[in-house]
Design an enzyme around this catalytic site. Structure first.
Site, PDB file in Angstrom:
ATOM      1  N   ALA A   1      31.505  45.248  25.702  1.00 40.98           N
ATOM      2  CA  ALA A   1      32.725  46.109  25.869  1.00 40.98           C
ATOM      3  C   ALA A   1      33.699  44.953  26.198  1.00 40.98           C
ATOM      4  O   ALA A   1      33.594  43.751  26.651  1.00 40.98           O
ATOM      5  CB  ALA A   1      32.564  46.936  27.406  1.00 40.98           C
TER       6      ALA A   1
ATOM      7  N   GLY B   1      48.514  47.110  40.168  1.00 40.27           N
ATOM      8  CA  GLY B   1      47.216  47.634  39.823  1.00 40.27           C
ATOM      9  C   GLY B   1      46.051  47.070  40.774  1.00 40.27           C
ATOM     10  O   GLY B   1      44.900  47.387  40.881  1.00 40.27           O
ATOM     11  N   ASP B   2      46.357  46.210  41.818  1.00 40.26           N
ATOM     12  CA  ASP B   2      45.132  45.507  42.593  1.00 40.26           C
ATOM     13  C   ASP B   2      45.361  46.187  43.848  1.00 40.26           C
ATOM     14  O   ASP B   2      46.375  46.229  44.534  1.00 40.26           O
ATOM     15  CB  ASP B   2      45.679  44.104  42.901  1.00 40.26           C
ATOM     16  CG  ASP B   2      44.949  43.208  42.044  1.00 40.26           C
ATOM     17  OD1 ASP B   2      44.080  43.444  41.375  1.00 40.26           O
ATOM     18  OD2 ASP B   2      45.297  41.778  41.875  1.00 40.26           O
TER      19      ASP B   2
ATOM     20  N   TYR C   1      41.050  50.374  30.720  1.00 45.13           N
ATOM     21  CA  TYR C   1      39.835  49.817  30.980  1.00 45.13           C
ATOM     22  C   TYR C   1      39.232  50.737  31.734  1.00 45.13           C
ATOM     23  O   TYR C   1      37.901  51.227  31.438  1.00 45.13           O
ATOM     24  CB  TYR C   1      39.878  48.309  31.676  1.00 45.13           C
ATOM     25  CG  TYR C   1      38.453  47.886  32.102  1.00 45.13           C
ATOM     26  CD1 TYR C   1      37.424  47.653  31.161  1.00 45.13           C
ATOM     27  CD2 TYR C   1      38.169  47.730  33.459  1.00 45.13           C
ATOM     28  CE1 TYR C   1      36.291  47.406  31.342  1.00 45.13           C
ATOM     29  CE2 TYR C   1      36.813  47.366  33.853  1.00 45.13           C
ATOM     30  CZ  TYR C   1      35.688  47.173  32.658  1.00 45.13           C
ATOM     31  OH  TYR C   1      34.612  46.839  33.165  1.00 45.13           O
TER      32      TYR C   1
END
Ligand code: UDP
Length: 332
Positions: free
Chosen positions: A74, A286-287, A140
């Protein structure tokens, strides 16, 4: 068991292959070598090819009397999944659906799948249990969640048995120093900090020091890649068919302990004996502040728990590889 390992030349896949061989299984690796390394597979049979090549995959399943598949292949760069989602939808979803259909067509019924804590999104409780809502915040994580759902549907409709292993932060390197982490480009904290120790980078940028954590930096659950490999071995051995064992396992693979960015850097200084130059940077989009697994499900469902829980020990094992392989596998 005869096991097909997709992505077995990658970081987590190659470590899992070693653990599978040590447990007495027979392995064939399928990898397109876009990110994987031939040298990471040692003497294991490696077939270079694509997941979405249905004829190739069906041929491998039947010719090798494959009984189970471990699917690591992936793309896994969160940032890239935002800027180039098509690549992620195509490979992680379309490619995996092709693999699932090949398995159904060839009557191969067991699958262990690399999922991720990124399927949880920003958690509303930490440590995160498996029944926490899954609401990924990047493509993801979404591609991995889609496959979790597809596997559940294939189980009901076609009798697939599957384990979705939701990894936290894979880290470290094989105890014997033979294989390790080599991503190009590298985005992960530990190898980047070790690159500073090697003089390959001037400094490490800390992505945010104003998080609501004790030292202001993000906390993650770093899970040793050999422990991750052992979780895969436990899962494949646990999966049954409807008569003889569980047919659906959704399991966090983490230690249950957190380490902050600052603590990881301190562990790298200890392991390397070097002072690491740090620069304060802005938060990375996005953390979440803190991602730590509730590891009790893994113990209950797989009879597995992490053996390496000390961040110093995990970083020391990563350094054994990086210190001796400053250019990684040096194959590109
Ligand atoms: N991180 C950082 N500087 C870097 C790379 C990562 O401060 O150059 C931080 C990142 O914000 C996160 C932690 O280190 O809090 C682990 O990041 P990594 O990319 O290794 O794994 P992730 O948690 O994103 O899967």
């Amino acid at each position: 068991m005869n096991i097909l390992v997709t992505g077995g030349a990658g970081y987590v896949g190659s470590h899992a292959v070693k653990r599978l061989l040590a447990a007495g299984h027979s392995v064939v690796v399928l990898d397109n070598l876009v990110y994987g390394h031939r040298a990471a597979t040692g003497s294991t049979r490696l077939v270079e090819g694509d997941l979405a090549d249905r004829a190739l995959v069906e041929g491998l399943l039947t010719e090798n009397a494959i009984e189970a598949v471990m699917h690591f292949a992936a793309y896994a760069y969160v940032g890239e999944s935002v800027t180039d989602p098509a690549k992620y939808y195509q490979n992680n979803i379309v490619g995996t659906l092709s693999l699932l259909d090949a398995m159904v067509a060839c009557d191969v019924k067991k699958l262990v799948f690399s999922s991720t804590c990124a399927t949880y999104g920003v958690p509303n409780t930490v440590p995160i249990p498996e029944d926490h809502p899954q609401a990924p915040i990047n493509p993801y994580g979404f591609t991995k969640l889609v496959i979790e759902r597809a596997m559940a549907d294939y189980r009901r409709a076609y009798g697939l048995s599957y384990a979705a292993l939701r990894y936290f932060n894979a880290s470290g390197a094989a105890a014997d120093g033979s294989i390790g982490e080599d991503h190009k480009p590298e985005t992960h904290l530990i190898p980047l900090v070790l690159d500073v120790a090697l003089g390959k980078r001037e400094h490490i940028t800390i992505f945010g020091e104003d998080y609501p954590t004790p030292d202001g930096t993000c906390i993650r659950d770093y899970i040793h890649v050999d422990d991750l490999g052992d979780a895969h071995v436990a899962a494949i051995q646990k999966l049954g068919n409807s008569a003889d064992g569980p047919t659906e396992l959704r399991v966090n693979v983490g230690t249950g302990q957190g380490a902050s960015v600052r603590q990881v850097i301190a562990a790298c200084e200890l392991a390397t004996g070097k002072t690491i130059a740090c620069v304060a940077g802005p938060r990375r989009e996005g953390d979440p502040a803190k991602l730590v697994a509730d590891p009790r499900g893994a113990e209950r469902l797989l009879g597995w728990r992490a053996r390496h829980t000390d961040i110093n020990e995990i970083v020391a094992s990563a350094w054994r590889w990086h210190g001796t392989h400053p250019d990684g596998y040096a194959d590109r």
